[in-house]
Enzyme design. Structure first.
Site, short mmCIF file in Angstrom:
data_model
loop_
_atom_site.label_atom_id
_atom_site.label_comp_id
_atom_site.label_asym_id
_atom_site.label_seq_id
_atom_site.Cartn_x
_atom_site.Cartn_y
_atom_site.Cartn_z
N ASP A 58 0.83 -1.20 0.00
CA ASP A 58 0.00 0.00 0.00
C ASP A 58 0.87 1.25 0.00
O ASP A 58 1.67 1.46 0.91
CB ASP A 58 -0.89 -0.02 1.24
CG ASP A 58 -2.14 0.83 1.11
OD1 ASP A 58 -2.03 1.91 0.52
OD2 ASP A 58 -3.21 0.41 1.60
N THR A 99 -6.75 3.56 -2.43
CA THR A 99 -6.56 2.18 -2.00
C THR A 99 -7.63 1.23 -2.54
O THR A 99 -7.30 0.17 -3.09
CB THR A 99 -6.54 2.11 -0.47
OG1 THR A 99 -5.42 2.85 0.01
CG2 THR A 99 -6.43 0.68 0.02
N ASP A 182 -9.71 -3.53 5.72
CA ASP A 182 -10.75 -4.42 5.20
C ASP A 182 -10.77 -4.43 3.67
O ASP A 182 -10.83 -5.48 3.04
CB ASP A 182 -12.13 -4.04 5.76
CG ASP A 182 -12.42 -2.55 5.70
OD1 ASP A 182 -12.13 -1.92 4.67
OD2 ASP A 182 -12.94 -2.01 6.69
N ASP A 324 1.35 2.64 3.83
CA ASP A 324 0.44 3.75 3.55
C ASP A 324 0.25 4.62 4.78
O ASP A 324 0.32 5.86 4.69
CB ASP A 324 -0.91 3.20 3.09
CG ASP A 324 -1.87 4.30 2.66
OD1 ASP A 324 -1.58 4.95 1.64
OD2 ASP A 324 -2.90 4.50 3.34
N HIS A 505 -2.10 11.13 -1.97
CA HIS A 505 -2.13 10.60 -3.34
C HIS A 505 -3.52 10.83 -3.92
O HIS A 505 -4.37 11.42 -3.27
CB HIS A 505 -1.79 9.11 -3.33
CG HIS A 505 -2.55 8.33 -2.30
ND1 HIS A 505 -3.80 7.81 -2.51
CD2 HIS A 505 -2.22 8.03 -1.00
CE1 HIS A 505 -4.22 7.21 -1.41
NE2 HIS A 505 -3.29 7.33 -0.47
#
Length: 564
Positions: A58, A99, A182, A324, A505
């Site tokens: 990530d 994501t 999740d 991330d 991002h």
């Protein structure tokens, strides 16, 4: 005459045998049954890897592979790079580098315009509200009594690699998804998965959803009973190497870095202070312990589900979420970021070593990519006189609301501004007989005067936009009518909205779109390519290696150079 009769008998006999198909020997084990269609011309079963391992890091930008290369060991990232195939010019193909969309695109080979995952959150016009990409109010949590498990892949409208593998084997393959987040577990695993598991910060357990099963498998319960988060939270985040060896990073105290809860300065060592009223284990996500926990759970799944050991190809989808969280907090050039990647490299080495021991070296196939990249922090860029800055979240939305009310009077003309997209109130515009193009021209004239705004794009009329073809396609691939906005506000490269510390991002620029695509193991031809490949090429590459149909919404092509 006798000779002609004898030759005729031979011809008849050969024809009969030629028309009689050979039947492969069938196993009594239901997961070891091999269909005649899956056999080669010589009657041998079609060869496939025992296990496919999909890895998403990530927020991993492409250049991290080379910035930290000299400090990586030989068993993790470098094993994939040096012994596998490296698509070195791999980019996202849509303008929503977040994501949820990233995980969906990697595993479906599709785009938000088809799979429906246009953001982590988005406004659903049919429901009339904001929707989380993995939410599902019809299911319940499995593993505790909280609500963090009310999730499923139902908002994703196409199939994944794992779904196609399930279909190809009539359900005999096992597919498992794992992540702290999740959405990082659910979307890759797909609709037909045996299970998807994610971390609940409130009690430090991996949980799931009744979408998959009514209770956690025994191996998951046993893993949760180990209480690893409790062990980790009692430790410090110390540097892996001496401080002076982090030559790829800035100094350990920049003003644009965030602090962990309870800290006064962003410096090592980091201690984990639990804040009153918060989720006790949430802080572990923003540390290497998040990746360590994910790796340990992946190894438990490998053993507990006996993945790759049943005669058909299984699939393990693992997403490492901590990069991330760490990037958002500290940025792209922080010592924290470098230290985490050096540790993640070791986590991958442990995972690959166990795969060799359990599944067999050369018997498993792996790919690695990222759900998006990341921008350099404006404060860092400004040190090098590179244009970059920060806008407040309200600058765009407040200006749009004011302009619309001035032009058309009081009313909720804009439903929301989210993911750089303006969602207009269509029923109100129809009622007042106002065309979207008219509203677009008004909004454009206002926003183009703002600092940091380089373009305002009508998503309903992309053919009229004066953009490079590559960027036009990025917007075209993200537009899903019932879930996308009407107008996209394109910020200048390097500009953020509402974030003064750490990175973010979600743009169309290379720092967000250029991410790794590494292939390693079974069926992979070592090498590299510099031609432009895209995220939607990953899924068809893997399904081509497996000899199964690509996912239903796939729009990519196999990267043939990487297939042996």
């Amino acid at each position: 005459m006798r000779l002609l009769t004898f030759l005729g008998w031979i011809l008849t006999t050969v024809t009969v045998f030629a028309q009689t198909p050979s039947q492969p020997k069938r196993s009594t084990s239901p997961r070891k049954v091999i269909s005649p269609a899956a056999a080669n011309a010589d009657g041998q079963p079609l060869k496939r890897p025992k296990l496919v391992v999909g890895i998403v890091v990530d927020q991993m930008r492409y250049d991290y592979l080379y910035r930290y290369y000299d400090k990586f060991g030989k068993g993790g990232f470098r094993r994939m790079m040096d012994e596998g195939f490296n698509a070195r010019n791999n980019h996202y193909h849509y303008a929503a580098t977040y994501t949820g969309p990233g995980h969906a695109a990697i595993y479906t080979g599709s785009a938000p315009a088809l799979n429906g995952i246009v953001g982590n959150d988005f406004y659903d016009r049919n429901l009339g509200r904001m929707v989380y990409c993995a939410e599902d109010t019809s299911v319940n949590t499995v593993g505790n009594t909280g609500t963090a498990g009310k999730m499923s892949p139902r908002n994703m409208l196409v199939t994944t690699i794992g779904d196609q593998l399930k279909l190809a084997t009539d359900g005999r393959s096992k597919v498992v998804g794992i992540a702290l987040k999740d959405r990082g577990a659910i979307l890759p695993a797909g609709h037909a998965a045996n299970g998807a598991y994610w971390f609940d910060s409130k009690d430090g357990k991996f949980i799931s959803s009744t979408f998959y099963q009514k209770e956690l498998p025994r191996w998951v319960q046993e893993f949760n009973d180990r209480k690893l988060p409790e062990t980790y939270i009692g430790q410090k985040w110390e540097l892996l190497l001496p401080l002076d060896q982090y030559t790829e990073s800035t100094v350990d105290d920049e003003a644009y870095e965030a602090t962990l809860p309870g800290e006064s300065k962003s410096v090592f060592p980091h201690e984990f202070v639990v804040q009153a009223g918060s989720s006790k284990y949430e802080v572990l996500r923003t540390s290497p312990y998040g990746d360590q926990l994910t790796k340990e759970f992946a190894l438990a799944a490998l053993k507990g589900e006996k993945l790759g050991q049943s005669g058909v190809t299984d699939m393990l989808c693992v997403s490492f979420s901590s990069p991330d969280y760490i990037g958002h907090a500290f940025g792209t050039h922080a010592i924290e970021t470098e230290d985490n990647y050096l540790r993640l490299d070791r986590q991958l080495t442990e995972l690959f070593t166990q795969l060799d021991a359990t599944v067999g070296k050369g018997e498993w196939l792996a790919f690695l990519s990222a759900d998006h990249g990341a921008a350099d922090v404006p404060g860092f860029s400004q040190q090098y006189r590179i244009p970059a800055d920060v806008k407040s979240y309200g600058e765009v939305s407040d200006a749009v609301k004011a302009a619309l009310e001035k032009a058309y009077g009081p009313g909720k003309w804009m439903l929301t501004y989210f993911n750089q997209q303006i969602y207009l109130n269509h029923p109100l515009l129809v009622e007042k007989k106002i065309a979207i193009q008219e509203v677009y021209e008004l909004i454009s004239s206002v926003l183009l005067k703002q600092r940091g705004v380089v373009n305002v794009i009508n998503l309903h009329n992309l053919h009229a936009e004066s953009l490079p073809d590559i960027q036009t396609n990025l917007f075209r691939n993200v537009y899903f009518p019932n879930r996308s906005g009407d107008i996209y506000v394109m910020q200048q490269a390097g500009w953020f909205e509402g974030r003064n510390r750490g990175t973010t991002h979600g743009t169309v620029y290379n720092y967000d779109t250029h991410v790794p695509f590494l292939l390693y193991g079974w069926g992979v031809r070592p090498g590299q390519t510099f031609r432009r490949t895209h995220i939607h090429d990953i899924a068809p590459t893997i399904t081509a290696l497996l000899g199964v149909l690509e996912p239903s919404g796939c729009i990519g092509d196999p990267v043939g150079e990487g297939i042996r």
